[in-house]
Design an enzyme around this catalytic site. Sequence first.
Site, PDB file in Angstrom:
ATOM      1  N   CYS A  21      -2.380   7.566  -8.572  1.00 59.70           N
ATOM      2  CA  CYS A  21      -1.769   6.499  -9.354  1.00 59.70           C
ATOM      3  C   CYS A  21      -2.649   5.261  -9.216  1.00 59.70           C
ATOM      4  CB  CYS A  21      -0.361   6.215  -8.857  1.00 59.70           C
ATOM      5  SG  CYS A  21      -0.310   5.659  -7.128  1.00 59.70           S
ATOM      6  N   CYS A 108       0.308  -1.551  -2.414  1.00 61.39           N
ATOM      7  CA  CYS A 108       0.463  -1.323  -3.849  1.00 61.39           C
ATOM      8  C   CYS A 108       1.240  -2.484  -4.466  1.00 61.39           C
ATOM      9  CB  CYS A 108       1.210  -0.013  -4.090  1.00 61.39           C
ATOM     10  SG  CYS A 108       1.649   0.247  -5.829  1.00 61.39           S
ATOM     11  N   GLU A 138       6.498   2.886   4.006  1.00 59.49           N
ATOM     12  CA  GLU A 138       6.947   1.942   2.976  1.00 59.49           C
ATOM     13  C   GLU A 138       8.302   1.343   3.328  1.00 59.49           C
ATOM     14  OE1 GLU A 138       8.440   1.796  -1.614  1.00 59.49           O
ATOM     15  OE2 GLU A 138       6.939   3.323  -1.133  1.00 59.49           O
ATOM     16  N   THR A 177       9.650   3.358  -3.534  1.00 59.28           N
ATOM     17  CA  THR A 177       9.047   3.625  -4.844  1.00 59.28           C
ATOM     18  C   THR A 177       8.801   5.102  -5.129  1.00 59.28           C
ATOM     19  OG1 THR A 177       6.799   3.383  -3.967  1.00 59.28           O
ATOM     20  CG2 THR A 177       7.861   1.389  -4.843  1.00 59.28           C
ATOM     21  N   SER A 235       3.470  13.133   2.596  1.00 69.95           N
ATOM     22  CA  SER A 235       3.496  12.400   1.330  1.00 69.95           C
ATOM     23  C   SER A 235       4.863  12.547   0.684  1.00 69.95           C
ATOM     24  CB  SER A 235       2.408  12.925   0.383  1.00 69.95           C
ATOM     25  OG  SER A 235       2.601  12.439  -0.928  1.00 69.95           O
ATOM     26  N   SER A 236       5.616  11.465   0.631  1.00 71.84           N
ATOM     27  CA  SER A 236       6.974  11.503   0.089  1.00 71.84           C
ATOM     28  C   SER A 236       6.985  11.959  -1.361  1.00 71.84           C
ATOM     29  CB  SER A 236       7.618  10.119   0.203  1.00 71.84           C
ATOM     30  OG  SER A 236       8.877  10.090  -0.428  1.00 71.84           O
TER      31      SER A 236
END
Length: 335
Positions: A21, A108, A138, A177, A235-236
């Site tokens: 992303c 981010c 996060e 997110t 990695s979520s």
Amino acid sequence: MNIAVSKPDLTIRLCGPRGFCAGVDRAIQIVVLALKSYGAPVYVRHEIVHNRYVVEGLEAKGAIFVEELDEIPAEHRAQPVVFSAHGVPKAVPEDADARNLFYLDATCPLVSKVHKQAMRHNRLGRHVVLIGHAGHPEVIGTMGQLPEGTVSLIETVEDVDVYEPADPDNLGYVTQTTLSVDDTAGVIARLQERFPNLTAPSADSICYATTNRQEVVKQAAPGCDLFIVVGAPNSSNSKRLVEVALRAGATKSVLVQRAAEIDWDDIGDIKTVGLSAGASAPEVIVNEIIEAFRDRYSAVVELAETVKETENFLVNRELRNIELTTADMAFVNGE
């Protein structure tokens, strides 16, 4: 006499969008540009993104990954330290300032937006409900923007059912997110059912890339004998894609970091494979997996695409005059 052995036919449904992303791309670029500008070593607090291939590629360029700032030796205090894309608690830059460290924040921008939403709720006197996964960097970073005791973490609908806030009429929510869009919608609906005065953030907290990747997997997964998601176990957003594929109708869904992790003996008789990649997984691994299937099957790749992503986030001002070449990013994007 050599007898040619025909390979079985296979269709690979390649999802698009997939992989990096804009926030992940930016974070990796920040480390690469910092190395070009300041020279090695550049320290990075926590994995810049949750992908070992990316981390090892940056290590090969001269990055050193640490979990805490006190791991940076005194002789390297003049070298920059980069904060990961996941965001950090306010205490981290304060600690960096106290140590006279020069830091570059690779958080981010969409995570930073969630921080601002949470702080706005707090500033207006609302208790903040953060929907997310306990222990994720996060979540730790978002909770660390607020005074202790002013934010509650909710993971599931069951958590909502037992949640007893001090002031149920004065709540505001934000979300991590990288959550499952469908699961989060269920949690929000239950919160709104229990607390009708709940205040939503000014904009959706789940990022565009998370939503886009889940939507295309939903479309591609039905009829797939196997669905492969490229991503790391921590990695979520990658783990959510595995779940989405199964719910959408894939017979089996697995998370792999490299082609070498595919259990070919366990695959069985397959005709259609779905393939996507989490937001921190590089395209070179997607290509590696396609080639691994082509070695064993007569494979045809069909693109399953929903939208084209055009988002691009600028790197830190200090790095914008440094040229970033295709060769600089070839270790993740391919030649």
